[in-house]
Each structure stands twice: as structure tokens, then as C-alpha cells.
Design an enzyme around this catalytic site. Structure first.
Site, PDB file in Angstrom:
ATOM      1  N   ILE A  17      -3.574 -14.244  -5.205  1.00 37.28           N
ATOM      2  CA  ILE A  17      -2.548 -14.545  -4.204  1.00 37.28           C
ATOM      3  C   ILE A  17      -2.689 -13.633  -2.978  1.00 37.28           C
ATOM      4  CG2 ILE A  17      -0.055 -14.435  -3.761  1.00 37.28           C
ATOM      5  CD1 ILE A  17       0.322 -15.347  -6.733  1.00 37.28           C
ATOM      6  N   ASP A  59      -3.368   2.520  -3.965  1.00 38.29           N
ATOM      7  CA  ASP A  59      -2.672   2.345  -5.244  1.00 38.29           C
ATOM      8  C   ASP A  59      -1.176   2.386  -4.920  1.00 38.29           C
ATOM      9  OD1 ASP A  59      -1.402   2.655  -7.678  1.00 38.29           O
ATOM     10  OD2 ASP A  59      -2.846   4.120  -8.447  1.00 38.29           O
ATOM     11  N   TYR A 150       8.379  -7.270 -17.483  1.00 40.85           N
ATOM     12  CA  TYR A 150       7.873  -7.882 -16.241  1.00 40.85           C
ATOM     13  C   TYR A 150       8.992  -8.661 -15.546  1.00 40.85           C
ATOM     14  CZ  TYR A 150       5.067 -11.256 -13.463  1.00 40.85           C
ATOM     15  OH  TYR A 150       4.532 -12.040 -12.463  1.00 40.85           O
ATOM     16  N   LYS A 154      10.673  -8.092 -11.878  1.00 41.38           N
ATOM     17  CA  LYS A 154      10.636  -9.138 -10.855  1.00 41.38           C
ATOM     18  C   LYS A 154      12.052  -9.469 -10.366  1.00 41.38           C
ATOM     19  CE  LYS A 154       6.253  -9.947 -10.335  1.00 41.38           C
ATOM     20  NZ  LYS A 154       5.633  -9.561  -9.050  1.00 41.38           N
ATOM     21  N   ILE A 183       0.164 -19.628 -11.116  1.00 43.04           N
ATOM     22  CA  ILE A 183      -0.817 -19.787 -10.042  1.00 43.04           C
ATOM     23  C   ILE A 183      -2.217 -19.485 -10.584  1.00 43.04           C
ATOM     24  CG2 ILE A 183      -1.496 -19.057  -7.714  1.00 43.04           C
ATOM     25  CD1 ILE A 183       1.308 -20.318  -7.833  1.00 43.04           C
TER      26      ILE A 183
HETATM   27  N1  LIG Z   1      -0.850 -15.666 -11.031  1.00 39.78           N
HETATM   28  C1  LIG Z   1       0.355 -16.088 -11.411  1.00 39.78           C
HETATM   29  O1  LIG Z   1       0.481 -17.042 -12.208  1.00 39.78           O
HETATM   30  C2  LIG Z   1       1.603 -15.433 -10.851  1.00 39.78           C
HETATM   31  C3  LIG Z   1       2.835 -16.062 -11.072  1.00 39.78           C
HETATM   32  C4  LIG Z   1       4.007 -15.476 -10.560  1.00 39.78           C
HETATM   33  C5  LIG Z   1       3.923 -14.287  -9.858  1.00 39.78           C
HETATM   34  N2  LIG Z   1       2.704 -13.681  -9.671  1.00 39.78           N
HETATM   35  C6  LIG Z   1       2.697 -12.413  -8.938  1.00 39.78           C
HETATM   36  O2  LIG Z   1       1.823 -12.507  -7.844  1.00 39.78           O
HETATM   37  C7  LIG Z   1       1.235 -11.233  -7.582  1.00 39.78           C
HETATM   38  C8  LIG Z   1      -0.274 -11.379  -7.540  1.00 39.78           C
HETATM   39  O3  LIG Z   1      -0.709 -11.994  -8.732  1.00 39.78           O
HETATM   40  P1  LIG Z   1      -2.223 -12.514  -8.920  1.00 39.78           P
HETATM   41  O4  LIG Z   1      -2.229 -13.354 -10.150  1.00 39.78           O
HETATM   42  O5  LIG Z   1      -2.731 -13.048  -7.629  1.00 39.78           O
HETATM   43  O6  LIG Z   1      -2.963 -11.127  -9.221  1.00 39.78           O
HETATM   44  P2  LIG Z   1      -4.352 -10.831  -9.957  1.00 39.78           P
HETATM   45  O7  LIG Z   1      -4.060 -10.450 -11.360  1.00 39.78           O
HETATM   46  O8  LIG Z   1      -5.360 -11.915  -9.701  1.00 39.78           O
HETATM   47  O9  LIG Z   1      -4.792  -9.545  -9.133  1.00 39.78           O
HETATM   48  C9  LIG Z   1      -4.019  -8.405  -9.144  1.00 39.78           C
HETATM   49  C10 LIG Z   1      -4.565  -7.437  -8.132  1.00 39.78           C
HETATM   50  O10 LIG Z   1      -3.696  -6.301  -8.132  1.00 39.78           O
HETATM   51  C11 LIG Z   1      -4.491  -5.147  -7.987  1.00 39.78           C
HETATM   52  N3  LIG Z   1      -3.736  -4.006  -8.466  1.00 39.78           N
HETATM   53  C12 LIG Z   1      -3.439  -3.693  -9.751  1.00 39.78           C
HETATM   54  N4  LIG Z   1      -2.750  -2.535  -9.803  1.00 39.78           N
HETATM   55  C13 LIG Z   1      -2.605  -2.114  -8.515  1.00 39.78           C
HETATM   56  C14 LIG Z   1      -2.005  -0.976  -7.931  1.00 39.78           C
HETATM   57  N5  LIG Z   1      -1.418  -0.022  -8.660  1.00 39.78           N
HETATM   58  N6  LIG Z   1      -2.046  -0.856  -6.570  1.00 39.78           N
HETATM   59  C15 LIG Z   1      -2.655  -1.797  -5.809  1.00 39.78           C
HETATM   60  N7  LIG Z   1      -3.255  -2.898  -6.327  1.00 39.78           N
HETATM   61  C16 LIG Z   1      -3.227  -3.044  -7.664  1.00 39.78           C
HETATM   62  C17 LIG Z   1      -5.725  -5.464  -8.809  1.00 39.78           C
HETATM   63  O11 LIG Z   1      -6.823  -4.629  -8.473  1.00 39.78           O
HETATM   64  C18 LIG Z   1      -5.966  -6.940  -8.471  1.00 39.78           C
HETATM   65  O12 LIG Z   1      -6.828  -7.096  -7.358  1.00 39.78           O
HETATM   66  C19 LIG Z   1       1.758 -10.302  -8.687  1.00 39.78           C
HETATM   67  O13 LIG Z   1       2.866  -9.587  -8.208  1.00 39.78           O
HETATM   68  C20 LIG Z   1       2.171 -11.269  -9.775  1.00 39.78           C
HETATM   69  O14 LIG Z   1       3.178 -10.745 -10.608  1.00 39.78           O
HETATM   70  C21 LIG Z   1       1.548 -14.233 -10.144  1.00 39.78           C
END
Ligand SMILES: NC(=O)c1ccc[n+]([C@@H]2O[C@H](COP(=O)([O-])OP(=O)(O)OC[C@H]3O[C@@H](n4cnc5c(N)ncnc54)[C@H](O)[C@@H]3O)[C@@H](O)[C@H]2O)c1
Length: 258
Positions: A17, A59, A150, A154, A183
Site C-alpha cells: 500500500i 523506523d 492489531y 487500528k 488488500i
Molecule cells: N494488506 C492488507 O490486507 C491490509 C488490510 C488492512 C490494513 N492494512 C494496513 O496497511 C498498511 C500497509 O500494509 P501492507 O500490507 O501494504 O504492508 P506490507 O506487509 O506489504 O509491508 C509492510 C512494510 O512495512 C515496513 N515496516 C515494518 N516495520 C516498520 C517500521 N518499524 N518502520 C517503518 N517501516 C516498517 C516493512 O519493511 C514493509 O515494507 C499497514 O498499516 C496495514 O496494517 C493492510
């Protein structure tokens, strides 16, 4: 080109995302500070954007990292207008009765305090530029989809956003949330069967793509949403409408051939 002359900072932007949001804002004219832990992948995202990207290892659990990122944004691009709090995945996998205090702290530190750190660091710039914050929460913050820690983190992002919006609205700073459903991101790479099963829960017949979220973020961060603050926009293929098991039968009856 809603972001021409604007500067955005996106956390966790190396993939999924965050990367899609960074690309979308850049496509619409923004200069973008792309931040993450994964420097190699960040470099690829930044290269795709070009000269208007600044990749930084940040981070979000480190206040020094976050403060330095905001300072670097201002040094390189002269200002900061938009913060997208995207870092915050699910890190506790144990059953709730086994979750330790350290597990809870880690989940909250990444997801809730991480977003707060970014807002705190950026506030002076956001006030100066009448900027805004979009935080990526989840449908887990709005209803029970599993994982207590989680989901609580959120939901906390949503409460934090409402309070920031009320407090800083008179200064012209807006705060909103996007709450995605499932997603397709690298987060799910090892669970293709789960994704297939989850897609059946969605009235719109599919899970989401990162670009679905990026479009909503771009709207909320833009002047098109100039009078919208304190809100949570679910972007979730209709999954919050309720249990969908009966819907296909209903559709067939009312719309033969559907
Ligand atoms: N993918 C889904 O189905 C979904 C659904 C609802 C919400 N979300 C939310 O969307 C956001 C992104 O999700 P995604 O699935 O694209 O992520 P992802 O799991 O594909 O990637 C997560 C990224 O976060 C980085 N990361 C981890 N710890 C970190 C830290 N301490 N500081 C900075 N970066 C850090 C990782 O290196 C990675 O690049 C998250 O907040 C997640 O909770 C995702």
C-alpha cells in the site's frame, strides 16, 4: 495534478500500500519522501518516481528516525504538506490469552505510537502549510475480523485521528483515516489460499489492490477533501455491509442470470 508543489512523507513505502500511495501522489505532482526499513526496495520505488523522490531508512518506532525524516523533507524540498501513516502491520500471532505485555507494547508502538510520532514531528510544518494527515487503519479497527491486539491498535488510530482533527481544525490542519479491507500486498505472499477464501467475503467479488487504497488516500489528502476532517473512509469492497453468504442466492432470485 492535485499535489503540484506539495511535499508528502509516506511511511512503510517500500512495497504494498505504501509504495502505491507514494507512486499515486507523485503521479499527481507531489515530491515524496519514501521511508521504510527495507532500503533496497525503497531505492526501487524511489527510482520509479525519479528526482521528486527522497528515499530514507526510517523506523517509525524510533523518534530520532522520524524527526530526522521530517527535517530531511524540509531540507530537500523546502516544506512538508502531507503525512501518510502507513506503517503498522499485525505483529502479534499468539492467541489472546498468551499475549504478553511486551507483545502488546510492540504492536501499539509500531501501529499507534508510530503514527503519533510522525504526526508530532510533522505538526509544525503541517500548521505552517495548512497540511493534512492520512492514516492507514483497517476494517479491523471498525469490526471484529480477528487479532485483538492489531484491531485495538487500528481502532486507536481512528480515535487519535478524531481528537487531532478537533484540536487542530481551527489551524487548518486536517486528519483522516482510510480503513482498508483485505488488500493484495506482499504481506499475503505466503497465503494464496487464504486470499482466495477471503475474496468470497467481499460483495464486490474481489479483494482490493494497493491502488484502490492509493486513490482514496489521494482524495483525502487533496484539496478535493478540503472540508473533510476527523473521518474514517472504509475502502473495503463492501465487506462491512455484513455477512454475505446469502447475497448470491438473493441476487439470482431477483436478477436471473446474474
Ligand atoms: N494488506 C492488507 O490486507 C491490509 C488490510 C488492512 C490494513 N492494512 C494496513 O496497511 C498498511 C500497509 O500494509 P501492507 O500490507 O501494504 O504492508 P506490507 O506487509 O506489504 O509491508 C509492510 C512494510 O512495512 C515496513 N515496516 C515494518 N516495520 C516498520 C517500521 N518499524 N518502520 C517503518 N517501516 C516498517 C516493512 O519493511 C514493509 O515494507 C499497514 O498499516 C496495514 O496494517 C493492510
Amino acid at each position: 495534478m492535485r499535489f503540484e508543489g506539495k511535499v508528502a512523507l509516506v511511511t512503510a513505502a517500500a512495497q504494498g500500500i505504501g509504495a502505491a500511495v507514494a507512486r499515486r501522489l507523485a503521479d499527481e505532482g507531489a515530491s515524496v519522501v519514501v521511508t521504510d526499513l527495507q532500503e533496497d526496495k525503497l531505492g526501487e520505488v524511489a527510482a520509479g518516481i525519479g528526482a521528486r523522490a527522497l528515499p530514507l531508512r526510517v523506523d517509525v518506532t524510533s523518534r530520532d528516525d522520524v524527526d530526522a525524516a521530517v527535517a530531511a523533507a524540509v531540507e530537500r524540498f523546502g516544506r512538508l504538506d502531507v503525512v501518510v501513516n502507513n506503517a503498522g502491520g499485525c505483529i502479534v500471532q499468539s492467541a489472546p490469552e498468551d499475549t504478553t505485555d511486551d507483545d502488546w507494547r510492540a504492536q501499539l508502538d509500531l501501529t499507534l505510537v508510530g503514527a503519533s510520532r510522525c504526526i508530532q514531528a510533522a505538526l509544525p510544518e503541517l500548521v505552517k502549510n495548512r497540511g493534512n494527515v492520512v492514516t492507514i487503519s483497517s476494517v479491523n479497527g471498525l469490526a471484529a475480523f480477528g487479532n485483538i491486539e492489531y484491531s485495538a491498535a487500528k481502532a486507536g488510530q481512528i480515535a487519535m485521528t478524531v481528537n487531532y482533527a478537533a484540536r487542530y481544525g481551527s489551524l487548518g490542519v486536517r486528519f483522516n483515516v482510510v480503513a482498508p479491507g483485505t488488500i493484495r500486498t506482499p504481506n499475503w505472499d505466503n497465503q494464496p489460499d487464504t486470499l482466495e477464501r477471503l475474496s468470497k467475503m467481499y460483495p464486490l467479488g474481489r479483494i482490493g489492490e494497493p491502488e484502490d487504497i492509493a486513490a482514496a488516500v489521494a482524495f483525502l489528502a487533496s484539496d478535493d477533501a478540503a472540508w473533510i476532517t476527523g473521518h474514517t473512509l472504509p475502502v473495503e469492497g463492501g465487506v462491512l455491509t455484513g455477512p454475505t453468504v446469502l447475497n448470491p442466492a438473493l441476487s439470482k432470485k431477483e436478477y436471473p442470470g446474474h
